[in-house]
Design an enzyme around this catalytic site. Structure first.
Site, PDB file in Angstrom:
ATOM      1  N   ASN A  64     -10.196  -6.221   2.008  1.00  0.00           N
ATOM      2  CA  ASN A  64      -9.087  -7.053   1.487  1.00  0.00           C
ATOM      3  C   ASN A  64      -8.517  -6.358   0.258  1.00  0.00           C
ATOM      4  OD1 ASN A  64     -10.482  -8.978   3.200  1.00  0.00           O
ATOM      5  ND2 ASN A  64      -9.070 -10.454   2.290  1.00  0.00           N
TER       6      ASN A  64
ATOM      7  N   ILE B 261      -8.382 -23.481  -0.949  1.00  0.00           N
ATOM      8  CA  ILE B 261      -9.333 -22.593  -0.270  1.00  0.00           C
ATOM      9  C   ILE B 261      -9.483 -23.098   1.155  1.00  0.00           C
ATOM     10  CG2 ILE B 261     -11.766 -21.934  -0.174  1.00  0.00           C
ATOM     11  CD1 ILE B 261     -11.835 -22.041  -3.220  1.00  0.00           C
TER      12      ILE B 261
ATOM     13  N   ILE C 270       0.838  -1.206   0.000  1.00  0.00           N
ATOM     14  CA  ILE C 270       0.000   0.000   0.000  1.00  0.00           C
ATOM     15  C   ILE C 270       0.873   1.257   0.000  1.00  0.00           C
ATOM     16  CG2 ILE C 270      -1.740   1.273   1.338  1.00  0.00           C
ATOM     17  CD1 ILE C 270      -2.829  -1.513   2.239  1.00  0.00           C
TER      18      ILE C 270
ATOM     19  N   ASP D 280      10.858   2.492   7.252  1.00  0.00           N
ATOM     20  CA  ASP D 280      10.530   1.083   6.995  1.00  0.00           C
ATOM     21  C   ASP D 280      11.689   0.224   7.500  1.00  0.00           C
ATOM     22  OD1 ASP D 280       8.456  -0.262   4.554  1.00  0.00           O
ATOM     23  OD2 ASP D 280       9.966  -1.493   5.541  1.00  0.00           O
TER      24      ASP D 280
ATOM     25  N   VAL E 132      -5.250 -13.611  -0.171  1.00  0.00           N
ATOM     26  CA  VAL E 132      -5.734 -14.679  -1.052  1.00  0.00           C
ATOM     27  C   VAL E 132      -5.547 -14.381  -2.552  1.00  0.00           C
ATOM     28  CG1 VAL E 132      -8.170 -13.907  -0.888  1.00  0.00           C
ATOM     29  CG2 VAL E 132      -7.651 -16.268  -1.474  1.00  0.00           C
TER      30      VAL E 132
ATOM     31  N   TYR F   4      -4.680 -10.116  15.556  1.00  0.00           N
ATOM     32  CA  TYR F   4      -4.528  -8.988  14.618  1.00  0.00           C
ATOM     33  C   TYR F   4      -5.700  -8.014  14.774  1.00  0.00           C
ATOM     34  CZ  TYR F   4      -4.328  -6.686   9.978  1.00  0.00           C
ATOM     35  OH  TYR F   4      -4.283  -5.784   8.942  1.00  0.00           O
TER      36      TYR F   4
HETATM   37  N1  LIG Z   1      -3.226  -5.365   2.306  1.00  0.00           N
HETATM   38  C1  LIG Z   1      -4.400  -5.514   2.906  1.00  0.00           C
HETATM   39  O1  LIG Z   1      -5.294  -6.230   2.407  1.00  0.00           O
HETATM   40  C2  LIG Z   1      -4.711  -4.795   4.188  1.00  0.00           C
HETATM   41  C3  LIG Z   1      -6.006  -4.902   4.721  1.00  0.00           C
HETATM   42  C4  LIG Z   1      -6.300  -4.246   5.921  1.00  0.00           C
HETATM   43  C5  LIG Z   1      -5.321  -3.490   6.549  1.00  0.00           C
HETATM   44  N2  LIG Z   1      -4.062  -3.431   6.016  1.00  0.00           N
HETATM   45  C6  LIG Z   1      -3.049  -2.656   6.732  1.00  0.00           C
HETATM   46  O2  LIG Z   1      -2.426  -1.765   5.823  1.00  0.00           O
HETATM   47  C7  LIG Z   1      -1.055  -1.574   6.201  1.00  0.00           C
HETATM   48  C8  LIG Z   1      -0.123  -1.821   5.026  1.00  0.00           C
HETATM   49  O3  LIG Z   1      -0.331  -3.142   4.546  1.00  0.00           O
HETATM   50  P1  LIG Z   1       0.425  -3.702   3.255  1.00  0.00           P
HETATM   51  O4  LIG Z   1      -0.523  -4.638   2.604  1.00  0.00           O
HETATM   52  O5  LIG Z   1       1.017  -2.584   2.467  1.00  0.00           O
HETATM   53  O6  LIG Z   1       1.567  -4.565   3.966  1.00  0.00           O
HETATM   54  P2  LIG Z   1       3.095  -4.796   3.497  1.00  0.00           P
HETATM   55  O7  LIG Z   1       3.607  -5.932   4.306  1.00  0.00           O
HETATM   56  O8  LIG Z   1       3.192  -4.892   2.023  1.00  0.00           O
HETATM   57  O9  LIG Z   1       3.802  -3.463   3.954  1.00  0.00           O
HETATM   58  C9  LIG Z   1       4.123  -3.198   5.300  1.00  0.00           C
HETATM   59  C10 LIG Z   1       5.448  -2.459   5.307  1.00  0.00           C
HETATM   60  O10 LIG Z   1       5.765  -2.158   6.672  1.00  0.00           O
HETATM   61  C11 LIG Z   1       7.111  -2.521   6.934  1.00  0.00           C
HETATM   62  N3  LIG Z   1       7.174  -2.870   8.361  1.00  0.00           N
HETATM   63  C12 LIG Z   1       6.614  -3.933   8.975  1.00  0.00           C
HETATM   64  N4  LIG Z   1       6.873  -3.913  10.285  1.00  0.00           N
HETATM   65  C13 LIG Z   1       7.612  -2.798  10.518  1.00  0.00           C
HETATM   66  C14 LIG Z   1       8.188  -2.216  11.680  1.00  0.00           C
HETATM   67  N5  LIG Z   1       8.067  -2.814  12.878  1.00  0.00           N
HETATM   68  N6  LIG Z   1       8.878  -1.061  11.560  1.00  0.00           N
HETATM   69  C15 LIG Z   1       9.018  -0.471  10.347  1.00  0.00           C
HETATM   70  N7  LIG Z   1       8.506  -0.974   9.202  1.00  0.00           N
HETATM   71  C16 LIG Z   1       7.803  -2.112   9.296  1.00  0.00           C
HETATM   72  C17 LIG Z   1       7.411  -3.694   6.014  1.00  0.00           C
HETATM   73  O11 LIG Z   1       8.791  -3.849   5.719  1.00  0.00           O
HETATM   74  C18 LIG Z   1       6.606  -3.304   4.760  1.00  0.00           C
HETATM   75  O12 LIG Z   1       7.382  -2.542   3.854  1.00  0.00           O
HETATM   76  C19 LIG Z   1      -0.814  -2.510   7.399  1.00  0.00           C
HETATM   77  O13 LIG Z   1      -0.952  -1.754   8.576  1.00  0.00           O
HETATM   78  C20 LIG Z   1      -1.933  -3.523   7.286  1.00  0.00           C
HETATM   79  O14 LIG Z   1      -2.267  -4.087   8.536  1.00  0.00           O
HETATM   80  C21 LIG Z   1      -3.738  -4.065   4.853  1.00  0.00           C
END
Ligand SMILES: NC(=O)c1ccc[n+]([C@@H]2O[C@H](COP(=O)([O-])OP(=O)(O)OC[C@H]3O[C@@H](n4cnc5c(N)ncnc54)[C@H](O)[C@@H]3O)[C@@H](O)[C@H]2O)c1
Length: 328
Positions: free
Chosen positions: A185, A213, A12, A32, A197, A156
């Site tokens: 999602n 699944i 994201i 990061d 998924v 979570y």
């Molecule tokens: N992708 C989804 O479907 C989804 C859905 C609901 C919520 N989210 C939330 O959105 C946010 C981003 O998700 P994403 O899909 O981009 O995940 P991602 O794993 O692709 O990206 C997360 C980034 O955070 C970094 N990171 C993780 N732990 C860290 C820490 N302790 N300190 C510094 N950096 C850290 C990782 O290296 C990574 O670059 C998250 O908070 C996730 O919970 C995502």
């Protein structure tokens, strides 16, 4: 605006940075720890300079990358200096890892979020956007909306709920305009490393593996395309009078995992013309049965609505995965 994006090397985060770079006029700093995102992922969307926290300058036009952890209080305070807004994406993501290691999930998602809110407060930053999820709502009768009492099923969900709680408190105690966005999602280009998924099934199908699944496949999810999601984040960064609020950011469509898989397999078979096997395995601990969101509040208060259909979104995602493989 000067943006600090935690987790900016992830799925994201990189998509948000691409959107901001396309708009122009923004300064971006990324914190990061590279636990899942990489320098190469960031380089695909922006030229950047890697800095330590003593070298930060906030020059317009140049993305600054600081490698560090949101659990490191000193670094979180330093990187927040001079910023206008924090988008807090860094987290322990997903239900499965939180069930495997609830303490790690708690540390990153509760204490990490707390550290970022403290960095916001000490640096007089006025807005903080928190990446939450449908998981805090948990096992409730959908559609999920912002006023439902939360019943998290997974660690979570509990840790994201704690983050929402701190966001609410930092608005009411310290006047920071926190905005919690509960993402559905999320899927789309940029998700090649994800184990959610859609991304997992595309990778497995392209590797000739069978798709498992979890359970009977009648569990439902609300799939939201990445570009729709990043538009919601940029609106949440600028719309007035939304401090302390939570928003469901999803498609408002309830899709069973089996339906999504059928559509995905149909498109994949048209594209790569191979037989793809799908089978049903065990249910997974921590997964909810039904999940889709009422997005009325985001429509009315943020002026946001999703635009991509699931078919179009899956096609775009498959094309991205295929291009990635071709250009390896
Ligand atoms: N992708 C989804 O479907 C989804 C859905 C609901 C919520 N989210 C939330 O959105 C946010 C981003 O998700 P994403 O899909 O981009 O995940 P991602 O794993 O692709 O990206 C997360 C980034 O955070 C970094 N990171 C993780 N732990 C860290 C820490 N302790 N300190 C510094 N950096 C850290 C990782 O290296 C990574 O670059 C998250 O908070 C996730 O919970 C995502």
């Amino acid at each position: 605006m000067k943006w600090l994006i935690t987790g900016g090397c992830g799925f994201i985060g990189t998509s948000l940075i691409r959107t901001l770079q396309d708009e122009g006029g923004h300064y971006i700093r990324v914190l990061d720890n590279l636990s899942t995102g990489t320098r190469d992922d960031l380089a695909l969307v922006a030229g950047f300079a890697e800095k330590n926290s003593a070298q930060l300058t906030a020059n317009a036009g140049q993305v600054e990358l600081v490698i560090g952890d949101i659990l490191d209080e000193t670094i979180t305070q330093a990187v927040a200096s001079g910023m206008d807004i924090i988008v807090h994406l860094a987290a322990n993501t997903g239900v499965g890892p939180s069930v495997e290691d609830p303490r790690k999930d708690c540390m990153a998602n509760v204490l990490g979020t707390f550290n970022m809110l403290e960095a916001t407060r000490h640096n007089q930053i006025s807005r903080f956007i928190f990446a939450s999820s449908g998981a805090p709502a948990g096992e409730v009768e959908p559609p999920i909306h912002e006023e439902l009492p939360p019943h998290p099923v997974s660690p979570y969900g509990a840790s994201k709920l704690a983050g929402e709680g701190y966001c609410s408190a930092y608005k009411r105690s310290f006047g920071i305009d926190t905005v919690a966005l509960r993402f559905g999602n999320v899927y789309g280009p940029g998700s090649v490393h994800k184990s959610s998924v859609v991304a997992k099934f595309i990778s497995q199908a392209l590797d000739g593996e069978a798709l498992e699944i979890f359970g009977d496949g009648a569990q439902t999810r609300d799939f939201i395309f990445i570009d729709d999601l990043t538009r919601a984040i940029t609106l949440a960064a600028t719309v007035e009078n939304i401090g302390g609020e939570t928003f469901q950011i999803a498609s408002n469509h309830e899709t069973t995992v089996s339906e999504m898989t059928r559509l995905l397999v149909e498109i994949l078979q048209q594209t790569v013309a191979e037989k793809i096997n799908v089978f049903n395995g065990e249910n997974r601990v921590g997964d909810v049965r039904r999940n889709y969101s009422d997005i009325t509040k985001a429509r009315t208060r943020l002026g946001w609505k999703p635009e991509m259909t699931l078919r179009e979104g899956l096609e775009a995602t498959i094309n991205y995965f295929l291009n990635k493989r071709t250009n390896k």
